[in-house]
Design an enzyme around this catalytic site. Sequence first.
Site, PDB file in Angstrom:
ATOM      1  N   ARG A  82      -1.467  -6.372   8.160  1.00 35.38           N
ATOM      2  CA  ARG A  82      -2.155  -5.411   7.301  1.00 35.38           C
ATOM      3  C   ARG A  82      -3.516  -5.112   7.921  1.00 35.38           C
ATOM      4  O   ARG A  82      -4.145  -6.000   8.524  1.00 35.38           O
ATOM      5  CB  ARG A  82      -2.348  -5.947   5.877  1.00 35.38           C
ATOM      6  CG  ARG A  82      -1.077  -6.024   5.049  1.00 35.38           C
ATOM      7  CD  ARG A  82      -0.532  -4.645   4.709  1.00 35.38           C
ATOM      8  NE  ARG A  82       0.580  -4.679   3.768  1.00 35.38           N
ATOM      9  CZ  ARG A  82       1.847  -4.783   4.106  1.00 35.38           C
ATOM     10  NH1 ARG A  82       2.183  -4.883   5.390  1.00 35.38           N
ATOM     11  NH2 ARG A  82       2.804  -4.800   3.187  1.00 35.38           N
ATOM     12  N   HIS A  89       2.193   2.494  10.574  1.00 31.18           N
ATOM     13  CA  HIS A  89       2.761   1.479   9.675  1.00 31.18           C
ATOM     14  C   HIS A  89       4.282   1.635   9.630  1.00 31.18           C
ATOM     15  O   HIS A  89       4.887   1.740   8.565  1.00 31.18           O
ATOM     16  CB  HIS A  89       2.151   1.601   8.275  1.00 31.18           C
ATOM     17  CG  HIS A  89       2.323   0.352   7.446  1.00 31.18           C
ATOM     18  ND1 HIS A  89       1.451   0.001   6.446  1.00 31.18           N
ATOM     19  CD2 HIS A  89       3.264  -0.633   7.472  1.00 31.18           C
ATOM     20  CE1 HIS A  89       1.839  -1.126   5.889  1.00 31.18           C
ATOM     21  NE2 HIS A  89       2.939  -1.536   6.491  1.00 31.18           N
ATOM     22  N   GLU A  96      -4.726   3.960   4.605  1.00 28.51           N
ATOM     23  CA  GLU A  96      -3.467   4.580   5.018  1.00 28.51           C
ATOM     24  C   GLU A  96      -3.048   5.647   4.014  1.00 28.51           C
ATOM     25  O   GLU A  96      -3.179   5.415   2.804  1.00 28.51           O
ATOM     26  CB  GLU A  96      -2.369   3.509   5.143  1.00 28.51           C
ATOM     27  CG  GLU A  96      -2.643   2.516   6.271  1.00 28.51           C
ATOM     28  CD  GLU A  96      -1.593   1.418   6.383  1.00 28.51           C
ATOM     29  OE1 GLU A  96      -0.739   1.310   5.482  1.00 28.51           O
ATOM     30  OE2 GLU A  96      -1.629   0.659   7.360  1.00 28.51           O
TER      31      GLU A  96
END
Length: 314
Positions: free
Chosen positions: A233, A280, A262
């Site tokens: 993360r 991601h 994000e």
Amino acid sequence: MRVLMCSPDLAAITDVLREALPEHEIIPTEPDALAREAPNAEVIIPARTPIDAATIGSASRLRLIQQFGIGVDHVDLEAARTRGVPVANAPAGPSGIGKAVAEFALMHLIAAGRQLPTHFRTLAARSIAVPFGASLFGARVCIVGVGGVGSEIARLLKPFGATLIGVKRTPDPELAAELGLAELYTSDRLNEAVRNCGFVVLSVPLTDETHGLVNRTVLDAMPDGSVLVNVSRGPVVEREPLIDALDGGRLRAAGLDVFWEEPVDPADPVFEREVFATPHGASACDIFLRGTTAVVRGNIQRMEAGQPLKYRVA
């Protein structure tokens, strides 16, 4: 049942859930529609959408929060416990996420180490001035977080003849021996673990303990010209120290699949550095879809049958 699939941009997940659970209504739900849809939902699949206390409190019919993946850092677990709503995830092993993310991490290790962004710029400039990067063969690699994902990363690195260093919250000599780790450090010895490592890869969950885990002190402990890869993360790494390490040459390059916000701003200054980046997407492949769908379907069926759920986190 009404099952809310949050983060509707992940259409592939909605499609496989509809095929796997044809007797249920799978509702793709935009974040701004969550407050309207939650009161009628019996299952919420958060994906990347925050599920806060207000949402949980308004969902009077809610029987299960089931993540389509590992991370539940976007879910207010305390609010779920207070309401008596179970929260479950899909762990790395049974879901296939471990292999999927490990494969992606390997790509990042190679791409960042060999400075692929500079190769792309060289190609665009019609130049032959290629960079001489760092190879994984015979390298010393530190895997921070030797869980389901980290263990798979270690297995993939074996053919490279790399010296593998692990970091785990608790000692586990049996796991270290199984994976062929030269050393396994506990988390409080991270600075020692990264010393002399040409590559460091992060595969930890985001918790209070791991938020900002890789700070200036840790980066300063890494050797000059090393490579950092983050498939965990974004907030596990402190942003400004990372940029300073890239600017100062402490890091040769970084491979980032996750960011502090994000979706990430394409104009983010981090992209002005030697950074190989992806949005991601480490788990986004067929084995993840198949394995995680089976976990989610199984838990929904267990809930309907009044059986104990698997992989509960709250």
